[in-house]
Design a protein around this motif. Structure first.
Motif, short mmCIF file in Angstrom:
data_model
loop_
_atom_site.label_atom_id
_atom_site.label_comp_id
_atom_site.label_asym_id
_atom_site.label_seq_id
_atom_site.Cartn_x
_atom_site.Cartn_y
_atom_site.Cartn_z
N PRO A 115 0.84 -1.20 0.00
CA PRO A 115 0.00 0.00 0.00
C PRO A 115 0.87 1.25 0.00
O PRO A 115 2.03 1.23 0.42
N LEU A 116 0.31 2.34 -0.47
CA LEU A 116 1.07 3.57 -0.65
C LEU A 116 1.72 4.05 0.65
O LEU A 116 2.82 4.58 0.64
N ARG A 117 1.05 3.83 1.78
CA ARG A 117 1.60 4.29 3.06
C ARG A 117 2.89 3.56 3.43
O ARG A 117 3.63 4.01 4.30
N HIS A 118 3.14 2.42 2.78
CA HIS A 118 4.36 1.66 3.06
C HIS A 118 5.46 1.93 2.03
O HIS A 118 6.53 1.33 2.10
N ARG A 119 5.18 2.78 1.07
CA ARG A 119 6.20 3.16 0.07
C ARG A 119 6.09 4.66 -0.21
O ARG A 119 5.84 5.09 -1.33
N THR A 120 6.28 5.42 0.85
CA THR A 120 6.09 6.87 0.77
C THR A 120 7.08 7.54 -0.17
O THR A 120 6.86 8.68 -0.57
N GLU A 121 8.17 6.84 -0.52
CA GLU A 121 9.12 7.43 -1.45
C GLU A 121 8.51 7.63 -2.84
O GLU A 121 9.02 8.42 -3.65
N ASP A 122 7.40 6.91 -3.11
CA ASP A 122 6.73 7.05 -4.41
C ASP A 122 5.76 8.23 -4.44
O ASP A 122 5.33 8.64 -5.53
N ASP A 147 7.68 22.28 -2.91
CA ASP A 147 8.45 21.25 -2.20
C ASP A 147 8.07 21.17 -0.73
O ASP A 147 8.18 20.11 -0.10
N ALA A 148 7.62 22.30 -0.16
CA ALA A 148 7.25 22.32 1.25
C ALA A 148 6.03 21.45 1.54
O ALA A 148 5.78 21.08 2.69
N ALA A 149 5.27 21.10 0.49
CA ALA A 149 4.08 20.26 0.68
C ALA A 149 4.42 18.78 0.71
O ALA A 149 3.61 17.96 1.16
N LEU A 150 5.62 18.42 0.26
CA LEU A 150 5.98 17.01 0.15
C LEU A 150 6.00 16.26 1.48
O LEU A 150 5.52 15.13 1.56
N PRO A 151 6.56 16.86 2.57
CA PRO A 151 6.53 16.13 3.85
C PRO A 151 5.11 15.81 4.31
O PRO A 151 4.87 14.75 4.91
N LEU A 152 4.17 16.71 4.04
CA LEU A 152 2.77 16.45 4.41
C LEU A 152 2.22 15.26 3.63
O LEU A 152 1.54 14.40 4.20
N LEU A 153 2.51 15.22 2.35
CA LEU A 153 2.02 14.13 1.52
C LEU A 153 2.65 12.80 1.90
O LEU A 153 1.99 11.76 1.92
N ARG A 154 3.95 12.83 2.24
CA ARG A 154 4.64 11.58 2.59
C ARG A 154 4.19 11.04 3.94
O ARG A 154 4.20 9.83 4.16
N SER A 155 3.82 11.91 4.86
CA SER A 155 3.46 11.47 6.21
C SER A 155 2.00 11.07 6.35
O SER A 155 1.60 10.50 7.37
N TYR A 156 1.19 11.35 5.34
CA TYR A 156 -0.23 11.03 5.39
C TYR A 156 -0.44 9.52 5.25
O TYR A 156 0.35 8.83 4.60
N GLY A 160 -6.97 5.31 1.35
CA GLY A 160 -7.56 5.02 0.05
C GLY A 160 -6.53 4.73 -1.03
O GLY A 160 -6.87 4.65 -2.21
N ASN A 161 -5.27 4.60 -0.60
CA ASN A 161 -4.18 4.24 -1.50
C ASN A 161 -3.98 5.27 -2.62
O ASN A 161 -4.26 6.45 -2.43
N VAL A 162 -3.54 4.82 -3.79
CA VAL A 162 -3.20 5.74 -4.88
C VAL A 162 -4.44 6.51 -5.34
O VAL A 162 -4.34 7.68 -5.74
N ARG A 163 -5.61 5.88 -5.28
CA ARG A 163 -6.84 6.57 -5.70
C ARG A 163 -7.08 7.81 -4.84
O ARG A 163 -7.54 8.84 -5.33
#
Length: 249
Positions: A115-122, A147-156, A160-163
């Motif tokens: 699941p996406l939460r287990h591969r946050t590098e993607d 770029d400042a938004a990326l940590p928020l996206l990675r930590s979420y 609902g996965n990629v969708r």
């Protein structure tokens, strides 16, 4: 998409039919196997395929021969199959819902996609891809992701996965008031701030989202049984299939 097509129609989609094979068959039609001859056929959500149809699929894989509906003509095909599922097929086999012989025939090379939460590098690459896609569709080609938004996206958590990520980036494009999707907008979308989200007042889109959520809740309550879910929703099973196809686009 094996989950989005009723079993009686999926057989025709895969193997084709001849004119008069069933009501509405006005002309001969090649199936996906015939169209993909010499190439690759991707069967999405194969765990949802009707048990009876699984037997026919197994025979086609083993023999390399298809017979269109309504015809006794045998057509040789050479097709590589890639399939996917969000179900654990070993459990489906134990419950009698998936054929063990088909599973072993398909399971030549198994790739597990976490699941996406287990591969946050993607997440950053996917977010930028969806942003570019929706920005192009909505005429906002100069839009970029801060770029400042990326940590928020990675930590979420991305339940609902990629969708879910795709939907968040679509809303970000719709709501962005400048040429940059910044951290504050992403934070608002991820926190579910209703005041900001109410800025999207497109009635058709909001109704579609509400309908999709109710259908998903019914499917969960019915443990994936489409007929039971249709009963809970107060609609016919064929109507439910039509709505599922619409929301899976």
């Amino acid at each position: 998409n094996c989950a989005a097509v009723p079993a009686d129609l999926l057989e025709s989609e895969l193997f084709g039919h001849v004119r008069g094979a069933f009501s509405g068959a006005q002309a001969d039609r090649a199936g996906k196997f015939q169209v993909a001859d010499g190439g690759t056929l991707f069967l999405d959500e194969i765990g949802e395929m009707d048990y009876r149809l699984q037997a026919k699929l197994l025979r086609v894989i083993e023999e390399g021969i298809i017979e269109p509906l309504g015809s006794d003509r045998r057509i040789a095909v050479d097709v590589r199959i890639i399939s996917s599922t969000n179900r654990k097929l070993e459990d489906e086999i134990a419950k009698g819902r998936f054929r063990e012989d088909l599973f072993f025939r398909l399971n030549v090379l198994h790739i597990h996609v976490p699941p996406l939460r287990h591969r946050t590098e993607d997440v950053p690459d996917l977010a930028r891809m969806f942003l570019a896609q929706f920005a192009s569709e909505l005429g906002k080609r100069s839009l970029s992701l801060d770029d400042a938004a990326l940590p928020l996206l990675r930590s979420y958590r991305w339940r609902g996965n990629v969708r879910e990520l795709r939907n968040v980036m679509e809303r970000a494009v719709v709501l962005a008031e400048t040429e940059r999707v910044d951290a504050s907008l992403i934070a608002t979308l991820l926190s579910g701030d209703t005041q900001q989200q109410s800025a999207d007042l497109n009635l058709a889109r909001r109704l579609d989202e509400a309908e999709r959520e109710v259908i998903e809740q019914a499917l969960v309550a019915a443990q994936g049984n489409k007929a039971a879910a249709a009963t809970l929703l107060g609609i016919g099973e064929r109507t439910l299939w039509t709505k599922l196809r619409k929301h899976r686009r």
